[in-house]
Design a protein around this motif. Structure first.
Motif, PDB file in Angstrom:
ATOM      1  N   THR A 238       8.481  -8.795  -2.514  1.00 46.41           N
ATOM      2  CA  THR A 238       9.534  -8.080  -1.958  1.00 46.41           C
ATOM      3  C   THR A 238      10.054  -7.392  -3.334  1.00 46.41           C
ATOM      4  OG1 THR A 238       9.956  -9.540  -0.318  1.00 46.41           O
ATOM      5  CG2 THR A 238      11.838  -8.276  -1.056  1.00 46.41           C
ATOM      6  N   ASP A 239      10.076  -8.245  -4.477  1.00 45.15           N
ATOM      7  CA  ASP A 239      10.558  -7.629  -5.617  1.00 45.15           C
ATOM      8  C   ASP A 239       9.536  -6.312  -6.085  1.00 45.15           C
ATOM      9  OD1 ASP A 239      12.737  -9.115  -5.562  1.00 45.15           O
ATOM     10  OD2 ASP A 239      11.992 -10.466  -7.100  1.00 45.15           O
ATOM     11  N   LEU A 240       8.498  -6.632  -6.055  1.00 40.66           N
ATOM     12  CA  LEU A 240       7.453  -5.470  -6.341  1.00 40.66           C
ATOM     13  C   LEU A 240       7.656  -4.134  -5.643  1.00 40.66           C
ATOM     14  CD1 LEU A 240       4.238  -7.420  -7.044  1.00 40.66           C
ATOM     15  CD2 LEU A 240       5.536  -6.100  -8.690  1.00 40.66           C
ATOM     16  N   ILE A 241       7.779  -4.490  -4.216  1.00 39.74           N
ATOM     17  CA  ILE A 241       8.022  -2.898  -3.334  1.00 39.74           C
ATOM     18  C   ILE A 241       9.501  -2.656  -3.825  1.00 39.74           C
ATOM     19  CG2 ILE A 241       8.603  -2.413  -1.122  1.00 39.74           C
ATOM     20  CD1 ILE A 241       6.660  -4.532  -0.265  1.00 39.74           C
ATOM     21  N   ALA A 242      10.549  -3.389  -4.130  1.00 38.85           N
ATOM     22  CA  ALA A 242      11.946  -2.680  -4.397  1.00 38.85           C
ATOM     23  C   ALA A 242      11.869  -2.068  -5.558  1.00 38.85           C
ATOM     24  CB  ALA A 242      12.721  -3.736  -4.128  1.00 38.85           C
ATOM     25  N   THR A 243      11.327  -2.645  -6.650  1.00 42.17           N
ATOM     26  CA  THR A 243      11.003  -2.027  -7.871  1.00 42.17           C
ATOM     27  C   THR A 243       9.835  -1.337  -8.408  1.00 42.17           C
ATOM     28  OG1 THR A 243      10.161  -3.761  -8.958  1.00 42.17           O
ATOM     29  CG2 THR A 243      12.401  -4.154  -8.777  1.00 42.17           C
TER      30      THR A 243
ATOM     31  N   ILE B  10       8.626   0.194 -12.046  1.00 49.06           N
ATOM     32  CA  ILE B  10       7.248  -0.352 -12.694  1.00 49.06           C
ATOM     33  C   ILE B  10       6.383   0.986 -12.755  1.00 49.06           C
ATOM     34  CG2 ILE B  10       5.165  -1.641 -12.375  1.00 49.06           C
ATOM     35  CD1 ILE B  10       6.885  -3.434 -10.690  1.00 49.06           C
ATOM     36  N   LEU B  11       6.245   1.828 -12.008  1.00 51.20           N
ATOM     37  CA  LEU B  11       5.209   2.811 -12.339  1.00 51.20           C
ATOM     38  C   LEU B  11       5.875   4.018 -13.363  1.00 51.20           C
ATOM     39  CD1 LEU B  11       4.527   3.876  -8.399  1.00 51.20           C
ATOM     40  CD2 LEU B  11       2.991   2.555 -10.068  1.00 51.20           C
ATOM     41  N   GLU B  12       7.156   4.050 -13.475  1.00 46.70           N
ATOM     42  CA  GLU B  12       7.862   4.968 -14.400  1.00 46.70           C
ATOM     43  C   GLU B  12       7.497   4.136 -15.702  1.00 46.70           C
ATOM     44  OE1 GLU B  12       9.595   7.776 -16.368  1.00 46.70           O
ATOM     45  OE2 GLU B  12       8.902   7.853 -14.309  1.00 46.70           O
ATOM     46  N   HIS B  13       7.555   3.278 -15.891  1.00 42.95           N
ATOM     47  CA  HIS B  13       7.277   2.267 -17.165  1.00 42.95           C
ATOM     48  C   HIS B  13       6.002   2.506 -17.452  1.00 42.95           C
ATOM     49  CE1 HIS B  13       6.948  -0.702 -20.269  1.00 42.95           C
ATOM     50  NE2 HIS B  13       6.109  -1.544 -19.430  1.00 42.95           N
ATOM     51  N   LEU B  14       5.073   2.270 -16.638  1.00 48.27           N
ATOM     52  CA  LEU B  14       3.562   2.618 -17.019  1.00 48.27           C
ATOM     53  C   LEU B  14       3.192   4.060 -17.348  1.00 48.27           C
ATOM     54  CD1 LEU B  14       1.819   0.580 -13.982  1.00 48.27           C
ATOM     55  CD2 LEU B  14       2.044  -0.176 -16.472  1.00 48.27           C
TER      56      LEU B  14
ATOM     57  N   ASP C  54       0.772  -1.202  -0.122  1.00 52.26           N
ATOM     58  CA  ASP C  54      -0.089   0.016  -0.026  1.00 52.26           C
ATOM     59  C   ASP C  54       1.036   1.142  -0.057  1.00 52.26           C
ATOM     60  OD1 ASP C  54      -2.082  -1.643   0.094  1.00 52.26           O
ATOM     61  OD2 ASP C  54      -2.624  -1.200   2.170  1.00 52.26           O
ATOM     62  N   ALA C  55       2.026   1.162   0.711  1.00 46.97           N
ATOM     63  CA  ALA C  55       2.726   2.379   0.719  1.00 46.97           C
ATOM     64  C   ALA C  55       3.468   2.639  -0.521  1.00 46.97           C
ATOM     65  CB  ALA C  55       3.847   2.219   1.807  1.00 46.97           C
TER      66      ALA C  55
END
Length: 666
Positions: A633-638, A642-646, A471-472
């Protein structure tokens, strides 16, 4: 997406275990009662063979000993004279013969015809005489059986040793049967026996023999089809192997293809009739020396005895396959079926029933995986497959015991904003080295072993724990989509456990349960019993892989779902496939008219993205183009990447470009 779909599992492990244990208990009871009746018949026969002047109970005592497990026995007779004591006329201990006992309330009940068991033998401990004092102690469990003798009454007393367990309800029931039989037998043996007594005795004997035959058949045969059951078939095969000498035999394992769908669609009565008709067809194609058995559900085994040569074996198997493909007509409904058959031969593929059955089973699964409605003969390579399966089974069992199933999450995005609005939760098995394995290597097996419910709850625990950290990075409004198989979806207790776990999280409204449309075909169970549970707790429902099962646009009229996910097969290469475009637009328009959100799965190229953006009723999507499945863990770290790519995808597919591309591909 296909590799991440949870397939149907078998009935839960606990329900299956209880069913098997209940069947075993019933079979054990039937065989025990059958054995007891056989012993009672033997005792009755011993009475009938007595010549004049012989002791009528000497041989009977010996026969009854294994039935009642007694240590001592005696027969007391009530004299003709009034108020005279009871006299022992025969006993396993000679010192008791001619002993006398005064009648009391217990003896009166027995003489009146009541079978009685007591924990002590106090009534026998003090004889009047003349007998050896103390031969019967006061602490021996006793069973009293009334005997109807000519012109007077009597009783048989069976005693166990001090400290032995007492006689139970089963002993009393058996004693009641023997008491009646023995009374008639003694009457028939008397010097002035009457014709009516003789007829009555024979009637009782015939009834007992008929009961024994019925019990024997029930213990050895399947009640639906009348075929031998698993235990009896194993006995028949073992006997055939013992006398096979140099003959060849074959064991064929027959499994109906898609039988579960028949039960789900038409009901169990139609399914039962289908099994009966199927067995009749097979019996019409085999010899009297062959044996067909039903060992469980839709699984049959056939012993071919003997096998003349390979050509004759191939011929009968092929005839069975053809016959089972002919439609069945049941209750006015034509049902098309097929069966897959695996064959193992003696002595090439095994010399015991267990070896032949296991190898025929392996061959059947090989045939089914290759082409349903076909057959396969066991060979060494399939034996290696058995070993590999056993190794994979142990891997899955250890992973469940050690809680080594991990969630990976794939983002779900808005087609026009590229915002992350949720995640689909997918399962991975983590081995001892920390390597994550995709579901294609374990989910099917986990379903067969009954572990899918445990795995689902395991994944939920980890997802719920990591949600605050997600969520953060992605916002507190994101949803979590959990896959359940169609069989899980109609297992009300299992779904109740899942709902309870979601409620414990404090935010059940953030979860979506994804099921395939097959869940809606299970006789309305999902809609009637499960969907209200989800609705009341705030959990939403998504129809996954729409278009790959029994779905049609009409299906949408009968379901209450919040979301529909169109399978990737309709999205792949979408701009160049006009038929897929028509189907996609039709499904999306119908869903939107019914208030159901539409998600496109498997988006991998920007061309597919731009075409989907041109369809107003499709607003959400997922696929490798946006993000691949990753651990929390990877989703939080990256998250930043991911948001920049979107955001880049959003900028590259703005509205002016979108409209131009839409005209080109329409």
């Amino acid at each position: 997406m296909d590799a991440d779909r949870l397939p149907d599992e078998l009935d839960s492990a606990e329900a299956l275990r209880e069913m098997v244990l209940a069947q075993r208990r019933e079979l054990h009871t039937l065989r025990r009662e059958n054995g007891d009746i056989a012993l009672l018949l033997e005792a009755l026969d011993a009475l009938l063979q007595i010549e004049g002047g012989e002791d009528p109970f000497a041989s009977v005592f010996a026969v009854l000993r294994p039935v009642f497990r007694y240590s001592e026995a005696l027969v007391l007779v009530e004299p003709v004279e009034a108020d005279a004591p009871l006299v022992c006329v025969v006993a396993t201990q000679p010192t008791l013969v001619d002993g006398t006992w005064s009648s009391d309330r217990l003896f009166d009940k027995v003489l009146a015809g009541r079978v009685t068991a007591t924990s002590t033998s106090r009534a026998l401990a003090a004889p009047l005489g003349p007998t050896g004092a103390g031969v019967v102690t006061s602490d021996q469990p006793a069973l009293y059986l009334p005997l109807g003798l000519r012109r007077h009454r009597g009783m048989m007393v069976l005693l166990r040793g001090e400290g032995d367990e007492g006689f139970d309800r089963r002993d009393i029931e058996l004693g009641r049967k023997f008491s009646l039989l023995a009374s008639h037998a003694l009457a028939a043996l008397s010097a002035n026996r009457s014709e009516s007594e003789r007829k009555r005795l024979h009637q009782l004997t015939e009834q007992l023999e008929a009961a024994q035959a019925t019990l024997t058949h029930r213990a050895n045969h399947d009640m639906l089809t009348g075929l031998p059951n698993r235990a009896y078939f194993e006995e028949r095969v073992t006997s055939a192997l013992r006398s096979a000498s140099d003959r060849r035999l074959a064991l064929a394992f027959i499994d109906l293809d898609g039988f579960k769908q028949v039960n789900d669609r038409y009901g169990h009565e139609v399914g039962d009739e289908l099994l009966s008709q199927m067995s009749e067809r097979i019996l019409g194609l085999v010899r009297s020396t062959d044996v067909l058995a039903r060992i469980s559900g839709d699984e049959f085994v056939l012993l071919l005895n003997p096998v003349v040569d390979d050509a004759s074996l191939d011929g009968v198997i092929e005839r069975i396959l053809r016959a089972l493909k002919e439609p069945f007509t049941i209750a006015g409904v034509r049902i098309a079926m097929s069966a897959s058959i695996g064959i193992a031969t003696y002595p090439e593929h095994g010399t015991t029933y267990q070896q032949l059955q296991r190898n025929a089973d392996v061959a059947m699964y090989s045939a089914k995986s290759r082409a349903k409605g076909s057959s396969a003969l066991f060979d060494a390579s399939l034996g290696l497959a058995v070993a590999e399966r056993a190794e994979r089974e142990q891997l899955v069992r250890r992973a469940v015991a050690e809680r080594r199933f991990r969630p990976v999450l794939q983002p779900l995005v808005g087609l026009r904003t590229m915002d992350v609005y949720g995640f689909e939760v997918l399962a991975r098995l983590e081995d001892e080295r920390g390597t994550l394995h995709p579901p294609s290597g374990f989910i099917g097996l986990a379903g067969e072993l009954g572990f899918l419910d445990s795995i689902t709850l395991m994944l939920l625990d980890e997802v719920i724990d990591v949600m605050p950290a997600l969520d953060a990075q992605y916002g507190p409004a994101t949803s979590m989509s959990i896959n359940v198989s169609a069989r899980q979806a109609v297992d009300v207790p299992a779904m109740r456990r899942i709902v309870e776990r979601l409620q414990e999280s404090g935010r059940p409204d953030r979860f979506v349960i994804e099921v395939t449309e097959d869940a809606y075909l299970h006789a309305g169970v999902f809609q009637r019993d499960v969907q209200p549970l989800l609705h009341d707790s705030g959990v939403r429902v998504s129809i996954d892989d729409f278009g790959t099962g029994f779905s049609s646009l009409a299906t949408l009229l009968d379901v209450e779902a919040h979301e529909l996910k169109i399978d990737r097969s309709f999205v792949t290469d979408l701009p160049g496939r006009p038929r897929s475009q028509v189907i996609l637009r039709g499904v999306a328009s119908a869903a939107r008219a019914l208030g159901i959100s539409v998600v496109a799965e498997g988006v991998e190229t920007e061309q597919e993205l731009r075409y989907l953006q041109s369809i107003p009723s499709i607003r959400r999507a997922q696929g490798f183009l946006f993000a691949r499945p990753a651990t929390p863990t990877d989703l939080i770290a990256t998250a930043r990447d991911i948001l920049e790519h979107l955001r880049s995808l959003h900028a590259a597919n703005a509205a002016p470009t979108l409209l131009a591309d839409a005209r080109l591909v329409s």
